[in-house]
Design an enzyme around this catalytic site. Structure first.
Site, PDB file in Angstrom:
ATOM      1  N   ARG A  51       0.313  10.215  -3.124  1.00 11.67           N
ATOM      2  CA  ARG A  51      -0.213   9.980  -1.783  1.00 11.67           C
ATOM      3  C   ARG A  51      -0.978  11.232  -1.364  1.00 11.67           C
ATOM      4  NH1 ARG A  51       5.158   8.338  -1.982  1.00 11.67           N
ATOM      5  NH2 ARG A  51       5.509   6.102  -1.602  1.00 11.67           N
TER       6      ARG A  51
ATOM      7  N   LYS B 127       7.905  10.366   0.490  1.00 13.02           N
ATOM      8  CA  LYS B 127       8.347   9.743   1.736  1.00 13.02           C
ATOM      9  C   LYS B 127       9.873   9.677   1.798  1.00 13.02           C
ATOM     10  CE  LYS B 127       6.209   6.083   3.146  1.00 13.02           C
ATOM     11  NZ  LYS B 127       5.583   4.744   3.206  1.00 13.02           N
TER      12      LYS B 127
ATOM     13  N   HIS C 156      -6.482   6.895  -1.636  1.00 13.06           N
ATOM     14  CA  HIS C 156      -5.559   5.786  -1.849  1.00 13.06           C
ATOM     15  C   HIS C 156      -6.103   4.831  -2.910  1.00 13.06           C
ATOM     16  CE1 HIS C 156      -1.891   3.852  -0.554  1.00 13.06           C
ATOM     17  NE2 HIS C 156      -2.491   2.677  -0.574  1.00 13.06           N
TER      18      HIS C 156
ATOM     19  N   ARG D 128      -5.017   6.078  -6.112  1.00 14.34           N
ATOM     20  CA  ARG D 128      -3.604   5.719  -6.340  1.00 14.34           C
ATOM     21  C   ARG D 128      -3.535   4.307  -6.936  1.00 14.34           C
ATOM     22  NH1 ARG D 128       1.579   7.097  -4.774  1.00 14.34           N
ATOM     23  NH2 ARG D 128       2.910   5.499  -3.835  1.00 14.34           N
TER      24      ARG D 128
ATOM     25  N   HIS E 205       7.936   4.983  -5.636  1.00 11.17           N
ATOM     26  CA  HIS E 205       8.451   3.837  -4.898  1.00 11.17           C
ATOM     27  C   HIS E 205       9.927   3.646  -5.217  1.00 11.17           C
ATOM     28  CE1 HIS E 205       4.905   2.276  -2.936  1.00 11.17           C
ATOM     29  NE2 HIS E 205       4.215   2.432  -4.037  1.00 11.17           N
TER      30      HIS E 205
ATOM     31  N   TYR F 234      -0.347  -2.431  -5.459  1.00 16.76           N
ATOM     32  CA  TYR F 234      -1.192  -1.431  -6.092  1.00 16.76           C
ATOM     33  C   TYR F 234      -1.823  -1.945  -7.383  1.00 16.76           C
ATOM     34  CZ  TYR F 234       0.885   1.891  -2.877  1.00 16.76           C
ATOM     35  OH  TYR F 234       1.289   2.540  -1.748  1.00 16.76           O
TER      36      TYR F 234
END
Length: 373
Positions: free
Chosen positions: A206, A232, A301, A304, A327, A336
């Site tokens: 990210r 995250k 992004h 990504r 993730h 994705y």
């Protein structure tokens, strides 16, 4: 028993208090700074669309629906920018010119932010009832593939990597301003740009993870270079660097402007940590060096998406791809994943259940017709 007394805050007052609470959670690590800023941005948008002076407890489910619809129609500045590039002759490879509203993902994220605000408002006594229970507007979530491609094709991605690895010569200085003067090593931003492009294209972090990276986050174990990525939700993951990326990292560290004990990995030539917008500028600068036939505008992004798409298309284990991207659930990989031209033909041409049979047939052909004697 007396009814609960509601603190009749205005929408603006409630939004300010909630954002203050959200940002306080970053101190304890309950939320990452990037996530807190997303909440703050969405709440500010909600306040503007709902009306700052209205009382929060007076909002009904219909009022919330009106806000959600207004947000859905709000122009997406990223798509607007892409559309302007397309009209000016740039090849974006998408259909940005006609789709100016918010994407389904952005609408769903905005609804989650508003729901979180009202959940807190209910528990804090700012509203009698949560109006989200009576709200009926929801974004139409699309599963699987999108009509517009976010991932670069293999040719486009390789063109970007090659351009980053072989930067163009810097423009000559104007006469009388030191023409021909060699730049200091710490001003060689093309070495940094090559590292940025390689990290984004091959590891798919990210953009918030990339700009937060520090030099100390990279280490060597048993001869393999790793990047400890702080992602995250306070989760970390250690991702091994491909040899070419490790070499680009060493080349950049050799010329990095690291004065005054600056820990940030990616620095401007003035020695300051790069921001999110700076990363997009790096990509755009490298893209201008790509052959026009292999060039397509892309965001961090989008790179990504490129990482996930090509790893999965090459048969990389899905759990390994999940760990690279950071993730917690395999099911999120679908968003994705983009379709690639000719991918089905390649997959069917080398079907795993027929490889042994095809190899046996080849050996029989080499043996010739006399093998039965």
């Amino acid at each position: 028993m007396l009814p609960v007394q509601v603190n009749r805050l205005t929408v603006q007052e409630a939004g300010d208090r909630y954002v203050e609470l959200v940002r306080a959670k970053t101190v304890t690590g309950a939320l990452s700074p990037a996530t807190a800023e997303v909440y703050a941005r969405d709440v500010a948008t909600f306040v503007r669309l709902a009306g700052p002076g209205r009382v929060l407890d007076d909002l009904t489910g219909e009022d919330v629906d009106a806000v959600l619809l207004a947000f859905a129609r709000k122009p997406d500045e990223r798509r607007k920018r892409d559309g302007q590039e397309k009209r000016s002759g740039g090849n974006t490879g998408g259909n940005a010119g006609g789709n100016t509203g918010q994407s389904a993902a952005s609408q769903a994220r905005f609804r989650r932010s508003v729901s979180a605000l009202f959940r807190h408002a209910t528990s804090a006594g700012w509203v009698h009832l949560d109006p989200m229970a009576a709200s009926s507007v929801r974004a139409r979530e699309r599963g699987g593939l999108r009509p517009e491609r976010r991932a670069l094709t293999r040719e486009q991605a390789e063109g970007l990597i090659e351009a980053a690895a072989s930067p163009a010569a810097p423009p000559a200085e104007a006469a009388g301003s030191g023409a021909g003067r060699r730049r200091r090593a710490d001003q060689r931003t093309e070495v940094r740009d090559a590292l940025v492009v390689l990290l984004l294209t091959t590891l798919g972090p990210r953009v918030s993870e990339l700009v937060r990276a520090n030099v100390e986050d990279f280490y060597t174990n048993d001869g393999v270079r790793y990047w400890r990525i702080f992602g995250k939700g306070g989760r970390t993951r250690d991702v091994p660097l491909p040899d070419a990326v490790a070499a680009a990292l060493d080349a950049y560290l050799a010329v990095r402007a690291g004065g005054d004990g600056e820990k940030a990995l990616l620095l401007s030539w003035r020695g300051r940590r790069l921001g999110r917008g700076d990363v997009q500028a790096v990509i755009d600068r490298v893209q201008r060096q790509v052959d026009p036939g292999r060039r397509r505008a892309v965001t961090p992004h989008g790179l990504r998406h490129t990482t996930a798409t090509h790893l999965l298309a090459d048969g990389t284990d899905m759990d390994a791809v999940r760990r690279v991207l950071g993730h917690s659930d395999l099911s999120t990989l679908g968003r994705y994943r983009d379709d690639l031209p000719g991918e089905l033909e390649v997959a069917m041409g080398s079907h795993p259940l027929l490889r042994r049979r095809r190899g046996r047939a080849g050996r029989d052909d080499q043996a010739g017709p006399d093998t039965g004697r």
